[in-house]
Every structure is written in C-alpha cells, then in structure tokens.
Scaffold this motif. Structure first.
Motif, PDB file in Angstrom:
ATOM      1  N   VAL A  31      48.573  43.227  46.625  1.00 22.77           N
ATOM      2  CA  VAL A  31      48.912  42.746  45.288  1.00 22.77           C
ATOM      3  C   VAL A  31      49.195  41.252  45.312  1.00 22.77           C
ATOM      4  O   VAL A  31      48.841  40.522  44.388  1.00 22.77           O
ATOM      5  N   ASN A  32      49.806  40.785  46.385  1.00 20.72           N
ATOM      6  CA  ASN A  32      50.185  39.376  46.467  1.00 20.72           C
ATOM      7  C   ASN A  32      49.035  38.447  46.848  1.00 20.72           C
ATOM      8  O   ASN A  32      49.136  37.240  46.633  1.00 20.72           O
ATOM      9  N   ILE A  33      47.956  38.973  47.420  1.00 20.48           N
ATOM     10  CA  ILE A  33      46.867  38.096  47.839  1.00 20.48           C
ATOM     11  C   ILE A  33      45.542  38.395  47.147  1.00 20.48           C
ATOM     12  O   ILE A  33      44.569  37.687  47.364  1.00 20.48           O
ATOM     13  N   ILE A  34      45.488  39.400  46.301  1.00 18.51           N
ATOM     14  CA  ILE A  34      44.216  39.805  45.701  1.00 18.51           C
ATOM     15  C   ILE A  34      43.642  38.721  44.790  1.00 18.51           C
ATOM     16  O   ILE A  34      42.430  38.612  44.647  1.00 18.51           O
ATOM     17  N   HIS A  35      44.491  37.889  44.193  1.00 21.57           N
ATOM     18  CA  HIS A  35      43.987  36.845  43.299  1.00 21.57           C
ATOM     19  C   HIS A  35      43.165  35.787  44.053  1.00 21.57           C
ATOM     20  O   HIS A  35      42.382  35.068  43.443  1.00 21.57           O
ATOM     21  N   LYS A  36      43.317  35.702  45.350  1.00 22.38           N
ATOM     22  CA  LYS A  36      42.548  34.738  46.142  1.00 22.38           C
ATOM     23  C   LYS A  36      41.126  35.219  46.420  1.00 22.38           C
ATOM     24  O   LYS A  36      40.247  34.423  46.720  1.00 22.38           O
ATOM     25  N   PHE A  37      40.894  36.514  46.324  1.00 25.40           N
ATOM     26  CA  PHE A  37      39.591  37.097  46.652  1.00 25.40           C
ATOM     27  C   PHE A  37      38.936  37.654  45.386  1.00 25.40           C
ATOM     28  O   PHE A  37      38.849  38.861  45.191  1.00 25.40           O
ATOM     29  N   ILE A  83      34.826  38.452  51.006  1.00 23.80           N
ATOM     30  CA  ILE A  83      36.022  37.646  51.276  1.00 23.80           C
ATOM     31  C   ILE A  83      35.634  36.204  51.590  1.00 23.80           C
ATOM     32  O   ILE A  83      36.244  35.258  51.075  1.00 23.80           O
ATOM     33  N   ILE A  84      34.611  36.012  52.402  1.00 28.24           N
ATOM     34  CA  ILE A  84      34.167  34.658  52.744  1.00 28.24           C
ATOM     35  C   ILE A  84      33.650  33.932  51.495  1.00 28.24           C
ATOM     36  O   ILE A  84      33.939  32.750  51.287  1.00 28.24           O
ATOM     37  N   ALA A  85      32.893  34.636  50.650  1.00 31.63           N
ATOM     38  CA  ALA A  85      32.398  34.018  49.416  1.00 31.63           C
ATOM     39  C   ALA A  85      33.556  33.608  48.516  1.00 31.63           C
ATOM     40  O   ALA A  85      33.503  32.553  47.867  1.00 31.63           O
ATOM     41  N   SER A  86      34.614  34.399  48.479  1.00 36.22           N
ATOM     42  CA  SER A  86      35.781  34.052  47.673  1.00 36.22           C
ATOM     43  C   SER A  86      36.480  32.814  48.206  1.00 36.22           C
ATOM     44  O   SER A  86      37.006  32.008  47.429  1.00 36.22           O
ATOM     45  N   LEU A  87      36.496  32.646  49.512  1.00 33.78           N
ATOM     46  CA  LEU A  87      37.148  31.475  50.097  1.00 33.78           C
ATOM     47  C   LEU A  87      36.280  30.229  49.995  1.00 33.78           C
ATOM     48  O   LEU A  87      36.785  29.120  49.779  1.00 33.78           O
ATOM     49  N   VAL A  88      34.960  30.385  50.149  1.00 27.31           N
ATOM     50  CA  VAL A  88      34.056  29.241  50.093  1.00 27.31           C
ATOM     51  C   VAL A  88      33.857  28.764  48.655  1.00 27.31           C
ATOM     52  O   VAL A  88      33.793  27.558  48.393  1.00 27.31           O
ATOM     53  N   PHE A  89      33.757  29.694  47.728  1.00 31.64           N
ATOM     54  CA  PHE A  89      33.566  29.368  46.316  1.00 31.64           C
ATOM     55  C   PHE A  89      34.786  29.820  45.520  1.00 31.64           C
ATOM     56  O   PHE A  89      34.764  30.865  44.874  1.00 31.64           O
TER      57      PHE A  89
END
Length: 96
Positions: A31-37, A83-89
């Motif tokens: 719940v605390n990190i889902i907004h990043k992905f 996950i990688i796509a969420s971090l890169v973009f």
C-alpha cells in the motif's frame, strides 16, 4: 488445492491461516509503495492473461515441451518489466 496434497484438516486450516496472515502484512507493505509502480496494474493484467491462456492450452504447451520453469521465467519477466518501466518512465505530475 491443498486437499490434493493432504487430507489432514489441521494442516489445511493452519496453512490457510498462515497464508492469510502473510498476505495481510504484504498488503500493508505494498500500500505504501504501489503509487511508485503505475505500470504494475498493466503488468498484472498481462500476467493474468498469460495464466489464463496457459490453463486453456496446457495440453498443447506440454506437448511442445513447455515446462513450469518456462512459466516461472515468463511470470518474473512480466513483473520485472512492469516495475522497471514504472521506474524508467515515472508518472508525470501536473502542477497547477
């Protein structure tokens, strides 16, 4: 599914309880990190589609030599790519 492994009711009960307890703690972590992905939902959609197709075509895939290891590689790859796509973009935030 566990009844395929054992008929002992205590093992069935406690394995389900421990699974629920583990999922509950994992939920609070996510719940605390889902907004990043933000691409994770799309990745999970592809993952569920893959699992559905695999279940429907299990006999054909088995005849072609498709093993559990292949499925695991595809599942991990889908999750890793989302996950990688969420971090890169990263999601663009509109400033007002």
């Amino acid at each position: 599914a566990i009844f395929a492994v054992t008929k002992d009711a205590y093992i069935v009960f406690f394995s389900n309880i421990f699974a629920i307890m583990g999922l509950r703690s994992m939920f609070f972590l996510l719940v605390n990190i889902i907004h990043k992905f933000h691409y994770l939902k799309t990745g999970l959609a592809f993952l569920l589609t893959f699992i559905g197709i695999k279940m429907l075509g299990h006999g054909y895939l088995k005849a072609w030599g498709f093993t559990t290891e292949h499925s695991l590689i595809i599942i991990v790859a889908i999750l890793a790519l989302s996950i990688i796509a969420s971090l890169v973009f990263p999601k663009k935030v509109l400033n007002k």
